[in-house]
Design a protein around this motif. Structure first.
Motif, short mmCIF file in Angstrom:
data_model
loop_
_atom_site.label_atom_id
_atom_site.label_comp_id
_atom_site.label_asym_id
_atom_site.label_seq_id
_atom_site.Cartn_x
_atom_site.Cartn_y
_atom_site.Cartn_z
N PRO A 240 0.82 -1.21 0.00
CA PRO A 240 0.00 0.00 0.00
C PRO A 240 0.85 1.26 0.00
CG PRO A 240 0.03 -0.98 2.19
CD PRO A 240 0.76 -1.93 1.28
N SER A 241 0.29 2.34 -0.54
CA SER A 241 0.97 3.63 -0.54
C SER A 241 0.64 4.38 0.75
CB SER A 241 0.51 4.45 -1.75
OG SER A 241 1.13 5.72 -1.77
N PRO A 242 1.60 5.08 1.33
CA PRO A 242 1.32 5.83 2.56
C PRO A 242 0.35 6.98 2.33
CG PRO A 242 3.50 6.38 1.73
CD PRO A 242 3.02 5.23 0.91
N SER A 243 -0.34 7.38 3.37
CA SER A 243 -1.28 8.49 3.27
C SER A 243 -0.52 9.79 3.04
CB SER A 243 -2.11 8.60 4.56
OG SER A 243 -3.00 9.69 4.49
N PRO A 244 -0.99 10.64 2.12
CA PRO A 244 -0.27 11.88 1.78
C PRO A 244 -0.63 13.04 2.73
CG PRO A 244 -2.14 11.65 0.35
CD PRO A 244 -2.16 10.43 1.25
N VAL A 245 -0.42 12.85 4.00
CA VAL A 245 -0.79 13.88 4.98
C VAL A 245 -0.06 15.19 4.66
CG1 VAL A 245 -0.70 14.54 7.41
CG2 VAL A 245 -1.29 12.18 6.76
N GLY A 246 -0.81 16.27 4.61
CA GLY A 246 -0.24 17.58 4.33
C GLY A 246 -0.19 17.94 2.86
N ALA A 247 -0.47 16.99 1.97
CA ALA A 247 -0.42 17.27 0.54
C ALA A 247 -1.64 18.08 0.10
CB ALA A 247 -0.38 15.96 -0.25
N ARG A 248 -1.46 18.87 -0.95
CA ARG A 248 -2.54 19.71 -1.46
C ARG A 248 -3.58 18.86 -2.19
NH1 ARG A 248 -1.72 25.07 -1.23
NH2 ARG A 248 0.40 25.82 -0.81
N VAL A 249 -4.85 19.27 -2.07
CA VAL A 249 -5.94 18.64 -2.81
C VAL A 249 -6.77 19.74 -3.46
CG1 VAL A 249 -6.07 16.59 -1.35
CG2 VAL A 249 -7.44 18.60 -0.79
N ARG A 250 -7.42 19.40 -4.56
CA ARG A 250 -8.36 20.31 -5.22
C ARG A 250 -9.54 19.48 -5.69
NH1 ARG A 250 -6.67 23.32 -10.61
NH2 ARG A 250 -7.67 21.51 -11.59
N LEU A 251 -10.69 19.76 -5.11
CA LEU A 251 -11.87 18.95 -5.36
C LEU A 251 -13.06 19.82 -5.74
CD1 LEU A 251 -11.55 16.71 -2.17
CD2 LEU A 251 -10.69 16.19 -4.46
N GLN A 252 -13.97 19.25 -6.49
CA GLN A 252 -15.22 19.92 -6.84
C GLN A 252 -16.38 19.00 -6.49
OE1 GLN A 252 -14.84 20.69 -11.01
NE2 GLN A 252 -13.08 22.05 -10.78
N GLY A 253 -17.52 19.61 -6.22
CA GLY A 253 -18.70 18.82 -5.92
C GLY A 253 -19.80 19.69 -5.36
N VAL A 254 -20.80 19.03 -4.79
CA VAL A 254 -21.96 19.72 -4.26
C VAL A 254 -21.80 19.91 -2.75
CG1 VAL A 254 -24.47 19.62 -3.93
CG2 VAL A 254 -23.44 18.79 -6.07
N LEU A 255 -21.97 21.15 -2.30
CA LEU A 255 -21.83 21.47 -0.89
C LEU A 255 -23.05 20.96 -0.12
CD1 LEU A 255 -20.02 23.01 1.14
CD2 LEU A 255 -21.42 25.03 0.71
N GLY A 256 -22.77 20.26 0.99
CA GLY A 256 -23.84 19.72 1.80
C GLY A 256 -23.88 20.34 3.18
N GLU A 257 -24.83 19.88 3.98
CA GLU A 257 -24.97 20.38 5.34
C GLU A 257 -23.72 20.07 6.16
OE1 GLU A 257 -27.43 22.07 6.56
OE2 GLU A 257 -29.12 21.76 5.18
N GLY A 258 -23.40 20.99 7.08
CA GLY A 258 -22.28 20.77 7.99
C GLY A 258 -20.92 20.73 7.32
N TRP A 259 -20.77 21.54 6.27
CA TRP A 259 -19.51 21.61 5.53
C TRP A 259 -19.06 20.22 5.06
CZ3 TRP A 259 -18.64 26.10 3.66
CH2 TRP A 259 -18.88 27.26 4.40
N THR A 260 -19.86 19.67 4.17
CA THR A 260 -19.50 18.42 3.51
C THR A 260 -19.50 18.65 2.01
OG1 THR A 260 -21.82 17.70 3.48
CG2 THR A 260 -20.44 16.95 5.33
N LEU A 261 -18.77 17.79 1.32
CA LEU A 261 -18.69 17.84 -0.14
C LEU A 261 -19.08 16.46 -0.65
CD1 LEU A 261 -17.75 19.78 -2.49
CD2 LEU A 261 -15.62 18.47 -2.48
N ASP A 262 -20.34 16.33 -1.09
CA ASP A 262 -20.83 15.01 -1.49
C ASP A 262 -20.53 13.98 -0.40
OD1 ASP A 262 -21.71 15.85 -4.12
OD2 ASP A 262 -19.60 15.90 -4.69
#
Length: 304
Positions: A240-262
């Motif tokens: 398995p590959s290690p988790s990329p803690v601290g790495a940048r992400v860029r995501l798109q989607g629909v904003l949901g209740e309680g600050w969720t993205l899909d």
């Protein structure tokens, strides 16, 4: 003079078995390699440079630029140069691993022996192998998903793709490239829902990929990629590959209740930049970093 004739005779004797070995190889011998490693890309109307490897007839026609095999001359055959990496990009696009020395030697012997047809008609068609899932209880590895990337993604997302350089610098032609974290991560091992790659092929992020869809990936193909990522984005050896803690992400989607993205949990704090007053149900873009607790630490969120 006698020594020279003796040497010539000896060379002739040594050459006979070599030629015999070459003539023993037919298209029947290389057919399984083409099916397993090549026809996933080199088939149909989208075949790179029109080079179809789905039958002997198609292989002998070559690409729109040239023939790729020179009868009796492996060293002058573009197919061999590509398999060895003497011409770029090296083939198959799913490598590494590329073909083994023994497999390449088989192609060389086939060409040297005169491109023998074998037992089937020259127009007998090869098809790509079906999706291969691991046996029950075994994890999905890169070997199981590489064919999907090769057949649907690599034509653009490679150093020599149809669009020139890979769009947004994303290379999908090798395991290490897919897991690259330099600019931002597209695959978050253990978290398919936070992986831009998955959101693109699902259509949650736009434009939906592959860019030449529809048809897009099938539900089965998407699920296999999701399982691969959720199980750690393992390499071909199952590591398995290690988790990329601290790495940048860029995501798109629909904003949901309680600050969720899909349904993906976001962490929005005092330092988060919020643009264009996004509201629940809006389509938004989120930029941030992957947190150690498995959530996205949002640096900026804006309505699109």
């Amino acid at each position: 003079m006698g020594k020279v004739l003796a040497r010539v005779k000896l060379c002739s004797l040594l050459l006979v078995p070599a030629l015999g070995m070459a003539q023993d190889v037919s298209f029947d011998d290389i057919r399984p390699i083409l099916q397993a490693r090549c026809v996933m890309c080199h088939a149909g109307e989208a075949a790179p440079l029109g080079l179809r490897l789905t039958s002997l007839d198609e292989l002998l026609k070559g690409s729109i630029r040239r023939q790729v095999v020179a009868r009796g001359d492996p060293s002058d055959s573009e197919l061999i140069r590509r398999l060895k990496g003497q011409s770029q990009p090296r083939m198959p696009m799913t490598g590494p691993p590329f073909l083994s020395d023994a497999e390449i030697a088989l192609f060389e012997r086939w060409i040297a022996g005169g491109l023998q047809a074998g037992s089937q008609p020259a127009d007998a068609t090869l098809s790509a192998l079906p999706l291969q899932r691991p046996p029950a209880g075994q994890p999905v590895t890169y070997e199981h998903v590489a064919a999907i990337f090769a057949s649907r993604c690599v034509k653009c997302h490679s150093p020599y793709g149809l669009m020139g350089s890979a769009p947004e610098g994303l290379l999908l032609n090798a395991y290490s490239a897919i897991l690259d974290r330099d600019e931002r991560v597209r695959v978050v091992p253990g978290a398919a829902g936070a992986s831009e790659l998955v959101r693109r092929i699902r259509g949650q992020s736009r434009p939906q990929m592959p860019y030449d869809g529809p048809p897009f990936l099938s539900d089965e193909e998407i699920q296999l990629i999701v399982d691969w990522i959720d199980q750690g984005a393992r390499d071909a050896n199952g590591q398995p590959s290690p988790s990329p803690v601290g790495a940048r992400v860029r995501l798109q989607g629909v904003l949901g209740e309680g600050w969720t993205l899909d349904s993906l949990q976001l962490v929005v704090g005092p330092g988060t930049r919020i643009d264009k007053s996004p509201d629940v149900g809006d389509y938004v873009e989120v930029r941030g970093r992957w947190g150690a607790d498995g959530r996205v630490l949002v640096e900026r969120i804006r309505r699109r």
